[in-house]
Scaffold this motif. Sequence first.
Motif, PDB file in Angstrom:
ATOM      1  N   UNK A   1       5.929   4.601   3.110  1.00  0.00           N
ATOM      2  CA  UNK A   1       5.808   6.034   2.860  1.00  0.00           C
ATOM      3  C   UNK A   1       5.131   6.254   1.508  1.00  0.00           C
ATOM      4  N   UNK A   2       4.277   7.268   1.473  1.00  0.00           N
ATOM      5  CA  UNK A   2       3.618   7.668   0.232  1.00  0.00           C
ATOM      6  C   UNK A   2       4.093   9.070  -0.145  1.00  0.00           C
ATOM      7  N   UNK A   3       5.136   9.184  -0.936  1.00  0.00           N
ATOM      8  CA  UNK A   3       5.617  10.522  -1.296  1.00  0.00           C
ATOM      9  C   UNK A   3       4.650  11.244  -2.219  1.00  0.00           C
ATOM     10  N   UNK A   4       4.721  12.567  -2.214  1.00  0.00           N
ATOM     11  CA  UNK A   4       3.903  13.369  -3.104  1.00  0.00           C
ATOM     12  C   UNK A   4       4.363  13.123  -4.538  1.00  0.00           C
TER      13      UNK A   4
ATOM     14  N   UNK B   1       0.771  -1.229   0.000  1.00  0.00           N
ATOM     15  CA  UNK B   1       0.000   0.000   0.000  1.00  0.00           C
ATOM     16  C   UNK B   1       0.803   1.280   0.000  1.00  0.00           C
ATOM     17  N   UNK B   2       2.135   1.180  -0.057  1.00  0.00           N
ATOM     18  CA  UNK B   2       2.969   2.375  -0.042  1.00  0.00           C
ATOM     19  C   UNK B   2       3.942   2.349  -1.221  1.00  0.00           C
ATOM     20  N   UNK B   3       4.401   3.527  -1.580  1.00  0.00           N
ATOM     21  CA  UNK B   3       5.311   3.632  -2.724  1.00  0.00           C
ATOM     22  C   UNK B   3       6.718   3.187  -2.355  1.00  0.00           C
ATOM     23  N   UNK B   4       7.162   3.589  -1.182  1.00  0.00           N
ATOM     24  CA  UNK B   4       8.462   3.155  -0.696  1.00  0.00           C
ATOM     25  C   UNK B   4       8.279   2.508   0.669  1.00  0.00           C
ATOM     26  N   UNK B   5       8.966   1.401   0.880  1.00  0.00           N
ATOM     27  CA  UNK B   5       8.829   0.707   2.164  1.00  0.00           C
ATOM     28  C   UNK B   5      10.137   0.013   2.502  1.00  0.00           C
TER      29      UNK B   5
END
Length: 224
Positions: free
Chosen positions: A220-223, A200-204
């Motif tokens: 983390x879900x970056x802009x 569910x996150x872009x970076x983990x």
Amino acid sequence: MSDPAATQAFYGRWARLYDVVATLPGIDSWRARAVDALALSPGDTVVEMGCGTGANLPHLRERVGPEGTVVGVDLTPGMLHRARERISANGWDNVHLVRADASRPPIDGPVDAVLSTFLVGLLPDPGAAVDAWLDCLAADGSVVLLNATRSDRAMAAPLNAAFDAFVRLAAPGGGDGVPPSAAERLEARIDEAAAALARGTTTSGRRRLAGGFVTLARGHRPVR
């Protein structure tokens, strides 16, 4: 949770002792590492799922400052009572508590960060809980999970056996001692939560602390 009534009774009965253990220097240092991983800024809004007696609240309040907001969610009245005492003693007017099931948080969002420590191993469906937490998250937000587990280091075998016994005895409702072990069940749920976080996150990322006995997972879900 697996048995909400048993869980509330267990943690309510041991809330005072739990608070003493939860704030021991070594354990508190793990909590500080988890809060650091959220990368909070002054003015942020952060929610702690399963805040217990509020052992993480000082770290969270320090990071968001008086202009930020901290919300603690927990199901057990005895735990929340201790957390309220901590809030009152420090005079924090921007730290709030909600009595609710952390796996179904009553949070509309969006919030900047979500923290969970030593909780997901108790949830019957930790993947669904993490999905719900991610639904509360704003863009550029983070979720961090901190959990105790057996070490993956060969020399830790005797301590792993002790950890398994501790989990069996400390689990609400006890354990039946048949395979899978209490520690194996705990770890399967922790792995499920970490997998949901990664999906569910872009970076983990996930790393081990304390000789391998503690895992810290961050998504983390970056802009964009």
